[in-house]
Motif scaffolding. Structure first.
Motif, PDB file in Angstrom:
ATOM      1  N   PRO A  22       0.804  -1.228   0.000  1.00  0.00           N
ATOM      2  CA  PRO A  22       0.000   0.000   0.000  1.00  0.00           C
ATOM      3  C   PRO A  22       0.837   1.278   0.000  1.00  0.00           C
ATOM      4  O   PRO A  22       0.458   2.266  -0.632  1.00  0.00           O
ATOM      5  CB  PRO A  22      -0.810  -0.123   1.301  1.00  0.00           C
ATOM      6  CG  PRO A  22      -0.887  -1.585   1.560  1.00  0.00           C
ATOM      7  CD  PRO A  22       0.411  -2.155   1.070  1.00  0.00           C
ATOM      8  N   PHE A  23       1.977   1.266   0.676  1.00  0.00           N
ATOM      9  CA  PHE A  23       2.823   2.465   0.747  1.00  0.00           C
ATOM     10  C   PHE A  23       3.204   2.946  -0.648  1.00  0.00           C
ATOM     11  O   PHE A  23       3.081   4.126  -0.972  1.00  0.00           O
ATOM     12  CB  PHE A  23       4.073   2.163   1.575  1.00  0.00           C
ATOM     13  CG  PHE A  23       5.132   3.235   1.474  1.00  0.00           C
ATOM     14  CD1 PHE A  23       5.016   4.416   2.188  1.00  0.00           C
ATOM     15  CD2 PHE A  23       6.235   3.057   0.650  1.00  0.00           C
ATOM     16  CE1 PHE A  23       5.988   5.415   2.095  1.00  0.00           C
ATOM     17  CE2 PHE A  23       7.213   4.036   0.547  1.00  0.00           C
ATOM     18  CZ  PHE A  23       7.086   5.210   1.262  1.00  0.00           C
ATOM     19  N   TYR A  24       3.685   2.034  -1.490  1.00  0.00           N
ATOM     20  CA  TYR A  24       4.118   2.429  -2.834  1.00  0.00           C
ATOM     21  C   TYR A  24       2.924   2.830  -3.701  1.00  0.00           C
ATOM     22  O   TYR A  24       3.006   3.795  -4.481  1.00  0.00           O
ATOM     23  CB  TYR A  24       4.898   1.291  -3.494  1.00  0.00           C
ATOM     24  CG  TYR A  24       6.276   1.112  -2.899  1.00  0.00           C
ATOM     25  CD1 TYR A  24       7.276   2.058  -3.101  1.00  0.00           C
ATOM     26  CD2 TYR A  24       6.580   0.000  -2.112  1.00  0.00           C
ATOM     27  CE1 TYR A  24       8.541   1.905  -2.548  1.00  0.00           C
ATOM     28  CE2 TYR A  24       7.845  -0.160  -1.553  1.00  0.00           C
ATOM     29  CZ  TYR A  24       8.819   0.794  -1.777  1.00  0.00           C
ATOM     30  OH  TYR A  24      10.063   0.646  -1.215  1.00  0.00           O
ATOM     31  N   ARG A  25       1.826   2.111  -3.587  1.00  0.00           N
ATOM     32  CA  ARG A  25       0.653   2.442  -4.398  1.00  0.00           C
ATOM     33  C   ARG A  25       0.161   3.862  -4.094  1.00  0.00           C
ATOM     34  O   ARG A  25      -0.094   4.655  -5.012  1.00  0.00           O
ATOM     35  CB  ARG A  25      -0.457   1.425  -4.145  1.00  0.00           C
ATOM     36  CG  ARG A  25      -1.684   1.641  -5.011  1.00  0.00           C
ATOM     37  CD  ARG A  25      -2.598   0.430  -4.985  1.00  0.00           C
ATOM     38  NE  ARG A  25      -3.031   0.069  -3.640  1.00  0.00           N
ATOM     39  CZ  ARG A  25      -2.607  -1.017  -2.991  1.00  0.00           C
ATOM     40  NH1 ARG A  25      -1.721  -1.838  -3.543  1.00  0.00           N
ATOM     41  NH2 ARG A  25      -3.058  -1.279  -1.777  1.00  0.00           N
ATOM     42  N   GLN A  26       0.074   4.201  -2.808  1.00  0.00           N
ATOM     43  CA  GLN A  26      -0.386   5.539  -2.419  1.00  0.00           C
ATOM     44  C   GLN A  26       0.619   6.608  -2.829  1.00  0.00           C
ATOM     45  O   GLN A  26       0.248   7.686  -3.319  1.00  0.00           O
ATOM     46  CB  GLN A  26      -0.622   5.571  -0.908  1.00  0.00           C
ATOM     47  CG  GLN A  26      -1.750   4.670  -0.448  1.00  0.00           C
ATOM     48  CD  GLN A  26      -1.724   4.407   1.047  1.00  0.00           C
ATOM     49  OE1 GLN A  26      -1.008   5.076   1.800  1.00  0.00           O
ATOM     50  NE2 GLN A  26      -2.498   3.413   1.497  1.00  0.00           N
ATOM     51  N   LEU A  27       1.908   6.309  -2.646  1.00  0.00           N
ATOM     52  CA  LEU A  27       2.958   7.273  -2.990  1.00  0.00           C
ATOM     53  C   LEU A  27       2.965   7.569  -4.480  1.00  0.00           C
ATOM     54  O   LEU A  27       3.025   8.728  -4.909  1.00  0.00           O
ATOM     55  CB  LEU A  27       4.318   6.719  -2.555  1.00  0.00           C
ATOM     56  CG  LEU A  27       5.547   7.556  -2.905  1.00  0.00           C
ATOM     57  CD1 LEU A  27       5.588   8.826  -2.053  1.00  0.00           C
ATOM     58  CD2 LEU A  27       6.831   6.739  -2.698  1.00  0.00           C
ATOM     59  N   TRP A  28       2.880   6.532  -5.295  1.00  0.00           N
ATOM     60  CA  TRP A  28       2.974   6.716  -6.751  1.00  0.00           C
ATOM     61  C   TRP A  28       1.682   7.315  -7.318  1.00  0.00           C
ATOM     62  O   TRP A  28       1.737   8.107  -8.269  1.00  0.00           O
ATOM     63  CB  TRP A  28       3.310   5.393  -7.425  1.00  0.00           C
ATOM     64  CG  TRP A  28       4.679   4.887  -7.024  1.00  0.00           C
ATOM     65  CD1 TRP A  28       5.685   5.616  -6.442  1.00  0.00           C
ATOM     66  CD2 TRP A  28       5.174   3.556  -7.158  1.00  0.00           C
ATOM     67  NE1 TRP A  28       6.772   4.820  -6.199  1.00  0.00           N
ATOM     68  CE2 TRP A  28       6.504   3.554  -6.637  1.00  0.00           C
ATOM     69  CE3 TRP A  28       4.656   2.369  -7.661  1.00  0.00           C
ATOM     70  CZ2 TRP A  28       7.293   2.397  -6.613  1.00  0.00           C
ATOM     71  CZ3 TRP A  28       5.435   1.220  -7.646  1.00  0.00           C
ATOM     72  CH2 TRP A  28       6.745   1.241  -7.129  1.00  0.00           C
TER      73      TRP A  28
END
Length: 430
Positions: free
Chosen positions: A42-48
């Motif tokens: 989830p961290f990368y999905r939200q960041l990107w």
């Protein structure tokens, strides 16, 4: 586990690819890793999503540069949001000397991926089947856990000593060295330097115990050319090689040319960026950015280590086409002087131009007001041409003022930080 882990298995065939072929291979791996991270973490999905990028846009390394970089602080703040659901079976903590420690997960698949590059690096350093290798403690560092497996697969014999890399375990190391008579040694440079210093004026003669050692592979301190010569001559070993890496996935090893450690391009993609986040040319220093090319364990995509590094320009005379990178210092081994970041490596490079000062412990003092433009350096032993050394430091490092502290008989243990806080220590200055 991951659906892409197996495809990132290191292979010797990559070493001989042309630059264009290797770029194409890495771009494909970065696309697969990014897709996995976007889907599973989830961290990368939200960041990107916030940055307006997604893995489908990744058609080149230039496209990858549009993805945001991340820091340890970002991951600490994100907590479980950045953890891979297929995280692995072993958790370990990154170095706490660069701020709050970060919990990172390690898996058997990931360790397997790093064993083959370790074998490659040991071959570069001259390991041959049938040799005995005296290895650092396998629990000291995540990369060290691969060493015993690598030696066994190369047809060698492993030896270990009781203890860790602390100076209090030098006797244990020497006893094992005397009993096992290895031809190959892996250890840390600070530990070797502590051992040499401990033997000065004592009955111990390290070169007698190191007799027959063909190669020593060291980590923990970037080697200057004269420091390498010092270790080689004082120990009377065949050669000394430097390994590098980070617990977030970077891995480098020197070949016999000693032009700079080669990046193991099949397990990590490394970048060097300036303060604006733009990639710098080879030979120019910047911040080291790490992307791990596997999806086992914790995922790191464009992770800013804060380390000072530079790619070596040109081509290495050896046959390996992997890029070469020198890591000059971590944040905890650097000081800010005015607007310049000075590493302990930079200072040792200047100091060691005087043969009488090679091998002495050198510590940088972090001043309360770095904007004052003062570089303060503490050096073991008695003063030696201080005026000449001050002038050299000012000229080479472009600092307004250089103060020297000569420690005399005071002995400070060799370590990895190489920096003392000026607010916590009172030392006379010359």
């Amino acid at each position: 586990m991951s659906d892409t882990t197996s495809s990132c298995a290191p292979t010797e065939a990559l070493e001989t690819l042309s630059g264009a072929q290797l770029t194409a291979w890495q771009t494909g791996r970065l696309r697969e890793v990014s897709r996995y991270a976007y889907r599973e973490v989830p961290f990368y999905r939200q960041l990107w999503d916030k940055a307006g990028v997604e893995p489908g846009m990744l058609g080149s390394l230039e496209d990858f540069a549009r993805f945001p970089t991340i820091s340890k602080h970002d991951l600490v703040q994100a907590g479980d949001e950045w953890t891979n659901p297929h995280q692995g079976s072993v958790a370990f903590s990154t170095r706490g000397t660069s701020g709050a420690p970060l919990l990172v997960w390690l898996s058997r698949e990931e360790e397997e991926a790093y064993i083959l590059p370790t074998m490659r690096g040991f071959r570069w350093a001259g390991f041959q089947p049938g040799m005995t290798a005296l290895l650092m403690s396998p629990v000291w560092h995540r990369l060290a856990a691969c060493e015993a497996h690598a030696i066994a697969r190369l047809g060698g014999r492993c030896a270990f000593f009781w203890g860790s890399m602390g100076i209090e375990y030098t006797d244990s190391f020497l006893q094992t060295l005397a009993s096992e008579r290895p031809e190959f040694i892996t250890t840390t440079a600070p530990f070797l330097l502590s051992l040499i210093r401990r033997s000065t004026g004592a009955a111990i003669r390290p070169h007698e115990l190191f007799k027959g050692v063909r190669s020593v592979v060291v980590v923990g301190l970037p080697l200057t050319p004269r420091m390498r010569e010092f270790l080689r001559d004082r120990l009377q070993v065949g050669d000394v090689f430097e390994r590098g890496g980070t617990q977030e996935g970077a891995a480098t090893d020197e070949c016999r040319e000693h032009t700079a450690p080669h990046v193991h391009e099949d397990v990590c993609y490394l970048e060097v960026l300036d303060d604006a986040g733009v990639q710098v040319a080879p030979g120019i220093r910047g911040r080291l950015i790490v992307t791990k090319l596997g999806t086992a364990g914790s995922i790191f995509v464009r992770y800013d280590t804060g380390d000072v590094a530079a790619f070596a320009p040109g081509q290495c005379p050896c046959e390996c086409g992997f890029r070469r990178l020198k890591i000059f210092g971590r944040p905890e081994s650097s000081v800010l002087v005015g607007d310049r970041l000075i590493t302990a490596y930079d200072v040792r490079l200047c100091i060691e131009e005087d043969p009488a000062l090679v091998g002495r412990n050198v510590l940088l003092i972090r001043e309360a007001n770095p904007r004052a433009g003062l570089l303060t350096v503490a050096i073991e032993g008695e003063a030696h041409d201080p005026a000449l050394l001050q002038a050299r430091l000012r000229e080479r490092l472009k600092v307004p003022t250089a103060h020297l502290v000569w420690l005399g008989d005071l002995r400070v243990n060799w370590g990895f930080r190489q920096v003392l806080d000026g607010r916590e220590i009172q030392l006379p200055r010359s």
